[in-house]
Write an enzyme that holds these catalytic residues in place. Structure first.
Site, PDB file in Angstrom:
ATOM      1  N   GLU A  53      49.854  28.303  14.112  1.00 36.67           N
ATOM      2  CA  GLU A  53      50.333  29.527  14.082  1.00 36.67           C
ATOM      3  C   GLU A  53      51.552  29.962  13.026  1.00 36.67           C
ATOM      4  OE1 GLU A  53      48.894  32.686  14.678  1.00 36.67           O
ATOM      5  OE2 GLU A  53      47.080  31.658  16.119  1.00 36.67           O
ATOM      6  N   VAL A  87      42.691  28.446  13.869  1.00 36.41           N
ATOM      7  CA  VAL A  87      43.732  28.875  12.639  1.00 36.41           C
ATOM      8  C   VAL A  87      43.214  28.084  11.454  1.00 36.41           C
ATOM      9  CG1 VAL A  87      46.005  28.345  11.894  1.00 36.41           C
ATOM     10  CG2 VAL A  87      45.869  28.877  14.250  1.00 36.41           C
ATOM     11  N   ASP A  90      40.235  30.316  10.211  1.00 34.29           N
ATOM     12  CA  ASP A  90      40.634  31.738   9.824  1.00 34.29           C
ATOM     13  C   ASP A  90      41.349  31.625   8.518  1.00 34.29           C
ATOM     14  OD1 ASP A  90      39.908  32.926  12.101  1.00 34.29           O
ATOM     15  OD2 ASP A  90      41.952  33.478  12.555  1.00 34.29           O
ATOM     16  N   THR A 111      38.303  22.451  18.709  1.00 34.09           N
ATOM     17  CA  THR A 111      38.723  22.923  19.688  1.00 34.09           C
ATOM     18  C   THR A 111      37.857  23.752  20.439  1.00 34.09           C
ATOM     19  OG1 THR A 111      39.959  24.868  19.076  1.00 34.09           O
ATOM     20  CG2 THR A 111      41.259  22.718  18.572  1.00 34.09           C
ATOM     21  N   LYS A 123      35.245  37.541  11.310  1.00 32.21           N
ATOM     22  CA  LYS A 123      36.727  37.775  10.820  1.00 32.21           C
ATOM     23  C   LYS A 123      37.595  36.548  10.535  1.00 32.21           C
ATOM     24  CE  LYS A 123      38.242  40.005  14.580  1.00 32.21           C
ATOM     25  NZ  LYS A 123      39.105  40.899  15.514  1.00 32.21           N
ATOM     26  N   HIS A 254      47.141  30.759  22.056  1.00 28.60           N
ATOM     27  CA  HIS A 254      46.522  32.083  21.955  1.00 28.60           C
ATOM     28  C   HIS A 254      45.552  32.290  23.331  1.00 28.60           C
ATOM     29  CE1 HIS A 254      44.289  35.323  20.469  1.00 28.60           C
ATOM     30  NE2 HIS A 254      43.107  34.823  20.588  1.00 28.60           N
TER      31      HIS A 254
END
Length: 351
Positions: A53, A87, A90, A111, A123, A254
């Site tokens: 993050e 992460v 993304d 994960t 997304k 998260h």
């Protein structure tokens, strides 16, 4: 595409792949990945990066794109492959969507959280100005490859973290999934979501749990992939958690932040009379059984109010608050008073 298949199998051109892998995953599986591409005579470039993050930024996206440019890929036939947690998926998704306007990419989640959450949907994004996923887009991968054997190498806390997102879908849409988590939660943590013969008491709880979680997620996301409709049950646990998660980095993962949000919203549902005291207790006990936090000192009343104001700004002037109305069923509400929220907050802190 028959033409692409012909090109790929004719031997006229050597297969090439650009792979971004989380650096921790690379230490565990990098040699196997390299061996695979070498044995299949694939020209490849593997970029191992710290994907957390704290590093989830446009700087890392640009770093990836510089390497992609120097490797030089054909954006029609040579997808970028992302191997890592949410992460990583993304960041790579955003990089691929920007390179030559849209380059195909493949997600390989490693994960539990990314397996049931980031691998599904369109997304992608990065953090910006201390705000979670403030920059991003909607570009679905060409494929997601799901392999639960990756999960056996992640720490127990990371598995609990992923269970937070699974519990979200259970509370919103599927009482059967909630019952699975209550009955088999500890077993799933102990066995790290692997399937074993001879575990008759548990059936194949790992397969059932992940399959139902992904199917219910797809049911919600597929008709509304670009979020044209802002009334989304999958936003449960995501009203306060973005603010909380970024505020206390790196102390909460998260799924843990999501669960704290869900725990508070369970109290809101109780304060509104949507669920009985017994149902509230069953939900909180299930969370504890999954070894998820149900409260955090950083989640102050001021933070909750600030987070809900942000929510109003970005969801058309309404809170669109998903709340359980029973176990495995939910509705979206726009009329929760501040008085109710404060009463719920006091009960939550007291307990």
């Amino acid at each position: 595409d028959p033409q692409q298949l012909e090109l790929a199998t004719s031997g006229k051109r050597k297969l090439r792949r650009f792979i971004v892998i989380d650096e921790v995953v690379d230490e565990l599986y990098g040699s196997k990945v390299r061996e695979y591409f070498e044995e299949n005579n694939v020209q490849h470039k593997i970029l191992a990066l710290p994907t957390t993050e704290e590093t989830k930024s446009m700087d890392l996206v640009l770093n990836i794109l510089q390497e992609v440019q120097s490797f030089s890929i054909d954006r029609r036939t040579e997808p970028i492959i992302a191997i890592g947690g949410g992460v990583c998926l993304d960041i790579v998704g955003l990089a691929a969507s920007l390179y030559r306007r849209r380059t195909p990419y493949i997600r390989v989640p490693t994960t539990l959280l990314s397996y049931v959450d980031a691998s599904v949907g369109a997304k992608n994004g990065v953090n910006f100005l201390q705000c979670k996923n403030k920059l991003g887009g909607y570009t679905p991968p060409v494929a997601s490859f799901l392999d639960r054997s990756f999960i056996q190498s992640i720490p127990r806390r990371h598995i609990s973290n992923g269970l937070g997102e699974i519990l979200k879908m259970a509370l919103m849409k599927h009482k059967g999934l909630f019952d699975l988590l209550r009955s088999h939660g500890k077993y799933l943590l102990d066995t790290k979501f692997q399937s074993y013969n001879g575990s008759a008491d548990h059936g194949d709880a790992a397969l059932q749990t992940t399959r139902i979680a992904i199917e219910t997620m797809l049911e919600e996301l597929a008709p509304n992939l670009w979020e044209d409709d802002l009334d989304r049950l999958v936003d449960f646990g995501h009203l306060i958690s973005p603010e909380l998660e970024m505020r206390v980095l790196p102390s909460l993962m998260h799924g843990e932040a999501v669960n704290i949000d869900m725990a508070f919203m369970t109290y809101v549902a109780y304060a509104r009379g949507l669920i009985a005291a017994e149902e509230k207790e069953q939900i909180i006990q299930c969370m504890r059984g999954l070894e998820l936090p149900v409260w955090h000192r950083g989640c102050s009343w001021a933070l909750i109010k600030r987070a809900l104001m942000e929510r109003l700004k970005h969801s058309g002037g309404q809170t669109r608050m998903p709340l359980p109305t029973g176990l495995g069923i939910a509705e979206i509400f726009n009329d929760t008073s501040e008085e109710t929220l404060e009463r719920a907050y006091k009960l939550w802190v007291r307990d």
